[in-house]
Design a protein around this motif. Sequence first.
Motif, PDB file in Angstrom:
ATOM      1  N   LEU A  54     107.030  -8.370 105.209  1.00 42.68           N
ATOM      2  CA  LEU A  54     106.940  -9.769 105.624  1.00 42.68           C
ATOM      3  C   LEU A  54     106.331  -9.894 107.018  1.00 42.68           C
ATOM      4  CD1 LEU A  54     107.661 -12.548 104.481  1.00 42.68           C
ATOM      5  CD2 LEU A  54     109.842 -12.399 105.669  1.00 42.68           C
ATOM      6  N   LYS A  55     106.649  -8.957 107.900  1.00 42.86           N
ATOM      7  CA  LYS A  55     106.052  -8.945 109.242  1.00 42.86           C
ATOM      8  C   LYS A  55     104.545  -8.744 109.142  1.00 42.86           C
ATOM      9  CE  LYS A  55     106.433  -6.543 113.706  1.00 42.86           C
ATOM     10  NZ  LYS A  55     105.088  -5.940 113.786  1.00 42.86           N
ATOM     11  N   ARG A  58     103.062 -11.998 108.119  1.00 41.15           N
ATOM     12  CA  ARG A  58     103.095 -12.980 109.205  1.00 41.15           C
ATOM     13  C   ARG A  58     101.983 -12.731 110.214  1.00 41.15           C
ATOM     14  NH1 ARG A  58     107.989 -12.072 111.157  1.00 41.15           N
ATOM     15  NH2 ARG A  58     107.347 -10.916 112.998  1.00 41.15           N
ATOM     16  N   GLU A  59     101.655 -11.462 110.460  1.00 41.39           N
ATOM     17  CA  GLU A  59     100.640 -11.141 111.457  1.00 41.39           C
ATOM     18  C   GLU A  59      99.221 -11.253 110.912  1.00 41.39           C
ATOM     19  OE1 GLU A  59     101.742  -7.237 112.655  1.00 41.39           O
ATOM     20  OE2 GLU A  59     103.330  -7.907 114.037  1.00 41.39           O
ATOM     21  N   ALA A  69     102.767 -20.214 108.560  1.00 43.87           N
ATOM     22  CA  ALA A  69     104.189 -19.957 108.774  1.00 43.87           C
ATOM     23  C   ALA A  69     105.049 -20.501 107.652  1.00 43.87           C
ATOM     24  CB  ALA A  69     104.627 -20.559 110.107  1.00 43.87           C
ATOM     25  N   ASN A  72     105.556 -17.795 105.029  1.00 41.55           N
ATOM     26  CA  ASN A  72     106.402 -16.704 105.516  1.00 41.55           C
ATOM     27  C   ASN A  72     107.860 -17.124 105.634  1.00 41.55           C
ATOM     28  OD1 ASN A  72     104.521 -14.359 106.327  1.00 41.55           O
ATOM     29  ND2 ASN A  72     103.504 -16.132 107.220  1.00 41.55           N
ATOM     30  N   LEU A  73     108.112 -18.330 106.106  1.00 41.55           N
ATOM     31  CA  LEU A  73     109.490 -18.793 106.234  1.00 41.55           C
ATOM     32  C   LEU A  73     110.120 -19.020 104.868  1.00 41.55           C
ATOM     33  CD1 LEU A  73     109.107 -21.281 109.223  1.00 41.55           C
ATOM     34  CD2 LEU A  73     110.205 -19.025 109.248  1.00 41.55           C
ATOM     35  N   THR A 197     116.611 -18.061 108.695  1.00 43.49           N
ATOM     36  CA  THR A 197     115.275 -18.659 108.683  1.00 43.49           C
ATOM     37  C   THR A 197     115.050 -19.546 109.902  1.00 43.49           C
ATOM     38  OG1 THR A 197     115.314 -18.643 106.256  1.00 43.49           O
ATOM     39  CG2 THR A 197     113.652 -20.024 107.320  1.00 43.49           C
ATOM     40  N   THR A 200     114.774 -17.404 113.065  1.00 42.19           N
ATOM     41  CA  THR A 200     113.486 -16.705 113.072  1.00 42.19           C
ATOM     42  C   THR A 200     112.360 -17.645 113.464  1.00 42.19           C
ATOM     43  OG1 THR A 200     114.257 -15.182 111.358  1.00 42.19           O
ATOM     44  CG2 THR A 200     111.876 -15.360 111.682  1.00 42.19           C
ATOM     45  N   TYR A 201     112.395 -18.856 112.929  1.00 43.34           N
ATOM     46  CA  TYR A 201     111.367 -19.845 113.268  1.00 43.34           C
ATOM     47  C   TYR A 201     111.365 -20.136 114.774  1.00 43.34           C
ATOM     48  CZ  TYR A 201     109.045 -24.400 113.637  1.00 43.34           C
ATOM     49  OH  TYR A 201     108.219 -25.424 114.014  1.00 43.34           O
ATOM     50  N   ALA A 204     111.063 -15.981 116.778  1.00 42.97           N
ATOM     51  CA  ALA A 204     110.099 -14.940 116.413  1.00 42.97           C
ATOM     52  C   ALA A 204     108.948 -14.810 117.406  1.00 42.97           C
ATOM     53  CB  ALA A 204     109.564 -15.187 115.005  1.00 42.97           C
TER      54      ALA A 204
END
Length: 302
Positions: A54-55, A58-59, A69, A72-73, A197, A200-201, A204
């Motif tokens: 998942l990282k 996200r990148e 986003a 990913n969320l 979640t 993280t939002y 992160a």
Amino acid sequence: MAGLNVSIAFFFFTVGLCEVIRKLSKRIFPPWMYICLVAELLSSFQMCTCCLELKMLREIGPWGGGFGADVNLTLLFLLFLVHGASFDGASANPSVSLQEYLALDSSFGATVTKVLAQFLGMEAASIFTKQYWSRELTDFHMIQNLMARSCSSSLGTSASHGIFVEATCSFFFQLVILRLQNSSSVYRIPIVALTVTALTYAAAPFTGAFFNPALAFAVTFSCSGNSFVEYMQVYWLAPITGMLIAFFVYQGNIPRIFQKNLLYNHKNKYRIPKGKVNPDINEKRRKAEKTISCSRPTERTE
């Protein structure tokens, strides 16, 4: 979208593999070994593997796949729903295991075994995921392999700010865990997933929002950009500090250290009639309560 579909298939494969091993392990290992060692190792492996993939999304996803986003969320929320339903009582988080020890819900030996299993599972997941990326099944993985040669730290702010962020995330996460520890899984699992979640939002961009010492160790400690001492302060000491504050705020004391409640005055809601009290009844009640608390399975998740 092809790269995203491959990642989703990888999530299904990882969860399915861990679930099959859980079923087999229950038949092979004694209950105490399964709870303290096998369940924690498998849950840590499952969490770290999914978080690494998942990282990567996200990148790379925003400019390599055209999704942002929101995707990913959504995946993060769904994954923690699955984690909560499949972890079988494991936490996959050293901070939660330490909190259980301080609450007298776990012995010292069991806590040490759980923490070691968590770090071992996370490290195994890191090796497994890198081997999976080396297959370069998608363009995302090819780009990830190029980036992995000089990975950058997840700590995108100063160490002092990172300590505050990770401690705050751990504080709110632990409060939710404590508040819902005796609730039905129907309510507990979605609320915990939503909490993770939301945190993280918010966090992160600053620290990666781990609030999990074992997960942070496997994901970002090997990357350049910060010293090992700074990583320890942000990703080990800060989450543990946040957990201690949350536990003290919720409980009013720390049973493993001191019994006196410094915040709350618990009054007996039952009126004791005047006259002689039968000591045998009180003794039986205390023994019954102790038996229930010791035999009740732990259902906390990460």
